[in-house]
Design an enzyme around this catalytic site. Structure first.
Site, PDB file in Angstrom:
ATOM      1  N   SER A 158       0.856  -1.187   0.000  1.00 27.23           N
ATOM      2  CA  SER A 158       0.000   0.000   0.000  1.00 27.23           C
ATOM      3  C   SER A 158       0.886   1.228   0.000  1.00 27.23           C
ATOM      4  CB  SER A 158      -0.896   0.008   1.247  1.00 27.23           C
ATOM      5  OG  SER A 158      -1.526   1.267   1.416  1.00 27.23           O
ATOM      6  N   TYR A 171      -2.857  -0.601  10.344  1.00 26.65           N
ATOM      7  CA  TYR A 171      -2.712  -0.985   8.938  1.00 26.65           C
ATOM      8  C   TYR A 171      -1.392  -0.459   8.370  1.00 26.65           C
ATOM      9  CZ  TYR A 171      -3.864  -1.321   3.941  1.00 26.65           C
ATOM     10  OH  TYR A 171      -3.851  -1.600   2.593  1.00 26.65           O
ATOM     11  N   LYS A 175       2.001  -2.557   6.902  1.00 25.60           N
ATOM     12  CA  LYS A 175       2.593  -2.412   5.575  1.00 25.60           C
ATOM     13  C   LYS A 175       4.065  -1.988   5.676  1.00 25.60           C
ATOM     14  CE  LYS A 175      -1.140  -3.575   3.425  1.00 25.60           C
ATOM     15  NZ  LYS A 175      -1.221  -4.867   2.711  1.00 25.60           N
ATOM     16  N   THR A 208     -12.555  -1.344  -3.243  1.00 24.14           N
ATOM     17  CA  THR A 208     -12.785  -2.771  -3.013  1.00 24.14           C
ATOM     18  C   THR A 208     -13.580  -2.955  -1.722  1.00 24.14           C
ATOM     19  OG1 THR A 208     -10.870  -3.236  -1.591  1.00 24.14           O
ATOM     20  CG2 THR A 208     -10.477  -3.155  -3.973  1.00 24.14           C
TER      21      THR A 208
END
Length: 350
Positions: A158, A171, A175, A208
């Protein structure tokens, strides 16, 4: 074909050519929805043999049936990537059935919306279990097969591996950690002269289901900063990397811009995201807190992410995977810039 090594103990050359997609066996984790589904469809349409791994049996079956209905060579295995034994069993099934793995696409991931100060250790750990340990479980299990085939690892990361957004601390940390481990692995593989290439794909905000499936502490519906891009843009980059490995591919001009500013002027981003960042992370629609899919998959057949604006295609990514058009665009741009200068040179002196 044996790998090509340089002389006198130097690092091996990265092989410029890979098998065509219609000769590859490709594994996609998180393959039932979003980016994974679009990549699987693309690989199958290109003629590859595709194996999908996902936690949710219903969603996985639907995607496998959709691809098979188009004539694709596809199989599905229900597998939670955070379960190392389950991942190893899946890889054993794949190598027994096909004899090899040519491309491994690590795509499975989860999202959490919560301030760092209010994120519980259990939530943080679960995000890391899937986004980091789950990715590494797959890579470690597949590496013996990839060493034999001279294969490619494609890691879907990401832009937040570089630019952390408010409410996404867990998150973003996952990453960051994932790319750190992958960088180390890339250098270890070069040191051992293993003919395995690694590409990291860094998407911007992609429309998404991950946003609808995210655990959220907000009182509003989760979103992300504009612009929003289509999953197909990421899938296009993944397919290109399977045939033409690159170190890092950014998907979406937004991802490229933010990572560039972060590296050059991080203080500017601190000020901008500190002031405007939190409001960019949600819509104006009130919504109850979401339990999300940290613990297990959700029953959800919708493919969109619930973002306020539909994703759009990425021109920068399209040009990246179409080098001929990229060259034409550069030549055209240079011509447009130089044309006024050339006209001024032709004017007679007054």
């Amino acid at each position: 074909m044996p790998p090509s090594f340089s002389r006198k103990g130097r690092s091996p050359r990265i092989r410029a050519r890979r098998p065509p997609l219609d000769a590859q066996v490709v594994v996609v984790t998180g393959g039932s929805r979003g980016i994974g589904r679009e990549a699987a469809l693309g690989f199958a349409r290109a003629g590859a043999s595709v194996v999908l791994l996902a936690r949710g049996g219903q969603a996985l079956t639907e995607t496998v049936e959709e691809i098979a209905a188009e004539g694709g060579d596809v199989r599905g295995i229900v597998c939670d990537v955070s379960d190392r034994r389950a991942v190893q069993d899946a890889v054993d099934q794949i190598t027994h059935a096909f004899g090899r793995i040519d491309t491994w696409v690590g795509n499975a991931g989860v999202l959490l919306y919560a301030p760092v100060a209010d994120t519980s250790p259990e939530e943080f750990r679960r995000v890391l279990d899937i986004n980091v340990i789950g990715q590494l479980n797959g890579v470690q299990a597949a590496l013996p097969a990839l060493r034999r085939s001279g294969g490619t690892i494609i890691i879907v990361s990401s832009a937040e591996a570089v630019v952390a957004m408010p409410w996404h601390g867990a998150y973003a940390a996952s990453k960051h950690a994932l790319e750190g481990a992958i960088d180390a692995l890339r250098r270890e593989l070069r040191a051992e002269r293993a003919p395995v290439t690694i590409t990291v794909v860094r998407p911007a905000v992609i429309d998404t289901p991950i946003y609808r499936h995210a655990r959220s502490r907000m009182a509003f519906r989760p979103s992300g900063p504009h612009p929003h891009y289509r999953p197909r843009s990421v899938a296009r980059a993944i397919l290109h990397a399977a045939a033409h490995p690159a170190r890092t591919v950014h998907v979406g001009g937004g991802a490229l811009l933010l990572t560039g500013v972060q590296r050059v002027m991080p203080g500017v981003l601190d000020a901008a995201l500190g002031r405007f960042g939190p409001r960019m992370m949600h819509t104006a629609d009130a919504a109850p807190e979401q339990f999300g899919n940290l613990v297990g998959p959700l029953r959800d057949t919708e493919q969109r992410g619930g973002l306020p604006h539909r994703g759009r295609g990425s021109v920068s990514t399209w040009l990246r995977v179409h080098p001929g058009w990229r060259t034409a665009a550069v030549v055209g741009l240079l011509g447009a810039v130089l044309a006024p200068w050339r006209r001024s040179r032709r004017r007679p002196p007054t």
